[in-house]
Design an enzyme around this catalytic site. Structure first.
Site, PDB file in Angstrom:
ATOM      1  N   HIS A 179      27.389  74.506 -56.404  1.00 30.67           N
ATOM      2  CA  HIS A 179      28.528  73.555 -56.281  1.00 30.67           C
ATOM      3  C   HIS A 179      28.189  72.376 -56.010  1.00 30.67           C
ATOM      4  CE1 HIS A 179      26.711  75.433 -52.474  1.00 30.67           C
ATOM      5  NE2 HIS A 179      27.329  74.184 -51.919  1.00 30.67           N
TER       6      HIS A 179
ATOM      7  N   TYR B 280      19.356  81.638 -52.709  1.00 32.56           N
ATOM      8  CA  TYR B 280      19.427  82.630 -51.430  1.00 32.56           C
ATOM      9  C   TYR B 280      18.802  83.852 -52.187  1.00 32.56           C
ATOM     10  CZ  TYR B 280      23.075  79.760 -49.649  1.00 32.56           C
ATOM     11  OH  TYR B 280      23.739  78.764 -49.221  1.00 32.56           O
TER      12      TYR B 280
ATOM     13  N   HIS C 194      30.991  78.598 -53.810  1.00 26.53           N
ATOM     14  CA  HIS C 194      29.529  78.556 -54.236  1.00 26.53           C
ATOM     15  C   HIS C 194      29.193  79.336 -55.459  1.00 26.53           C
ATOM     16  CE1 HIS C 194      29.080  76.719 -50.190  1.00 26.53           C
ATOM     17  NE2 HIS C 194      28.246  77.292 -49.799  1.00 26.53           N
TER      18      HIS C 194
ATOM     19  N   HIS D  68      26.782  80.069 -45.865  1.00 27.66           N
ATOM     20  CA  HIS D  68      25.695  80.416 -46.628  1.00 27.66           C
ATOM     21  C   HIS D  68      25.740  81.932 -46.690  1.00 27.66           C
ATOM     22  CE1 HIS D  68      24.124  76.552 -44.786  1.00 27.66           C
ATOM     23  NE2 HIS D  68      24.605  76.526 -45.797  1.00 27.66           N
TER      24      HIS D  68
ATOM     25  N   GLN E 118      21.424  75.553 -54.413  1.00 25.84           N
ATOM     26  CA  GLN E 118      20.935  76.399 -52.957  1.00 25.84           C
ATOM     27  C   GLN E 118      20.735  77.979 -53.584  1.00 25.84           C
ATOM     28  OE1 GLN E 118      24.386  76.293 -50.339  1.00 25.84           O
ATOM     29  NE2 GLN E 118      24.437  74.045 -50.190  1.00 25.84           N
TER      30      GLN E 118
END
Length: 364
Positions: free
Chosen positions: A185, A196, A110, A23, A194
């Site tokens: 991904h 962030y 990612h 991450h 995802q």
């Protein structure tokens, strides 16, 4: 099962079952090359986990279920037109590759876009509570830059440093500056992208105040079914570089142009700018601007690169010309083989029609 489908499934399993599960955290802000300390002026977690619910208030400036946040009472002073950087790390102590990430930023698997937004607020220290709701406008984006590079790839190549330019035509005052990347991904499953993000607390001075951007709500700018969010990014060779990609969210706001939603259904007219000059070796930004302004439909100019750079064609609009002025010289596409990096590409777009807070603005 054919070989191509098998490659897609194998790569999907590789990145979704935890082999590449790193991450990331945006942990420091800099202005004109001078970095602040880690956590200065940022609502920053120690937890490098992601957001996945696009309807959550945590989409604005991060929050639950991510944990370990530290607030900052400091506001970072910037001038309108300044270059501001946000530095991403896999963890707050990352110095290089580890068992989860093959670099210090985020696992290279990612792939996805890198963007930045701003919101004018009464008090930037009220971060993150001032984040959710209307008022956001996008100032930067890098999606699928080329057939071999995503925005995340460019971020990794830059050592995790995301660079944005504060628009010169906005009003002075406190703003939240929202840095964001989306990892795609596993996004072939709905709700599995995802997100962030972190918000920096800045105070802008020296702006002309000539333009008020069209604004959007967070949460609200994204839907779980948006084509840039619910997407299989793998091509028929099992590589994470599809033939095209739609960067989610509104269009980038630029001074001297209206701001509009990229979710409109109107299609673009793509123009090869080399046709402007034929056999000439260069043309000016004003030449291209005239072409865009005179069109009766949305226009995207994709075949421009600055003099002295490589000249491979890019696919689709990715970068706005915020770093270039009317005296800059550009040349038509040539035959050089290497691909320019994201910061050297130039795309000029006449925005989509929209009825969502859409107005014509210009900077004096």
């Amino acid at each position: 099962m054919n070989i191509k489908m098998g490659l897609n499934i194998a790569l999907y399993l590789l990145v979704t079952l935890g082999v590449a599960s790193a991450h990331t955290i945006m942990q420091a802000v800099g202005v004109n090359g001078k970095a602040s300390g880690q956590g200065v002026g940022i609502y920053m977690p120690s937890d490098d986990s992601y957001q996945s619910d696009v309807k959550s208030d945590s989409m604005a400036c991060n929050g639950s279920p991510v944990t370990g946040f530290t607030s900052s009472s400091q506001i970072i002073s910037v001038n309108a037109g300044d270059t501001v950087t946000g530095s991403w790390l896999h963890t707050l102590t990352s110095t290089g590759a580890d068992s989860e990430a093959d670099n210090k930023v985020i696992a290279s698997s990612h792939k996805g876009p890198v963007m930045a937004y701003m919101k004018k607020v009464a008090d930037a220290t009220q971060n993150p509570s001032a984040g959710p709701g209307d008022g956001w406008f996008k100032i930067s984006e890098a999606g699928l830059i080329s057939s071999t590079e995503w925005g995340v790839d460019a971020l990794i190549n830059a050592g995790g440093v995301q660079t944005v330019v504060i628009p010169s035509c906005i009003e002075d005052g406190d703003y939240l500056l929202r840095f964001e990347l989306i990892a795609l991904h596993s996004a072939s499953s709905e709700g599995a992208a995802q997100f962030y993000m972190e918000c920096a607390q800045i105070s802008v001075s020296g702006g002309s105040g000539a333009s008020t951007p069209a604004t959007y709500a967070i949460p609200g700018i994204y839907s779980a079914t948006d084509p840039g969010i619910h997407v299989n990014i793998y091509n028929n060779q099992g590589q994470p570089y599809p033939s095209g990609y739609t960067t989610p969210g509104p269009d980038v706001f630029t001074c001297g142009a209206s701001s509009a939603s990229s979710n409109a259904t109107t299609s673009n007219t793509v123009i090869d700018a080399s046709a402007l000059v034929g056999s000439a070796t260069s043309y000016s930004v004003s030449d291209v601007s005239t072409l865009v302004a005179s069109s009766t439909s949305p226009v995207t100019v994709t075949s421009i690169v600055p003099d002295g750079t490589a000249t491979s064609r890019i696919s689709g609009p990715t970068i706005y010309p915020v770093a270039y002025n009317a005296t800059s010289s550009f040349r038509p596409m040539g035959s050089a083989a290497s691909q320019p990096v994201a910061s050297t590409l130039m795309t000029m777009r006449k925005p989509y029609p929209s009825n969502h807070h859409d107005h014509e603005h210009s900077c004096a």
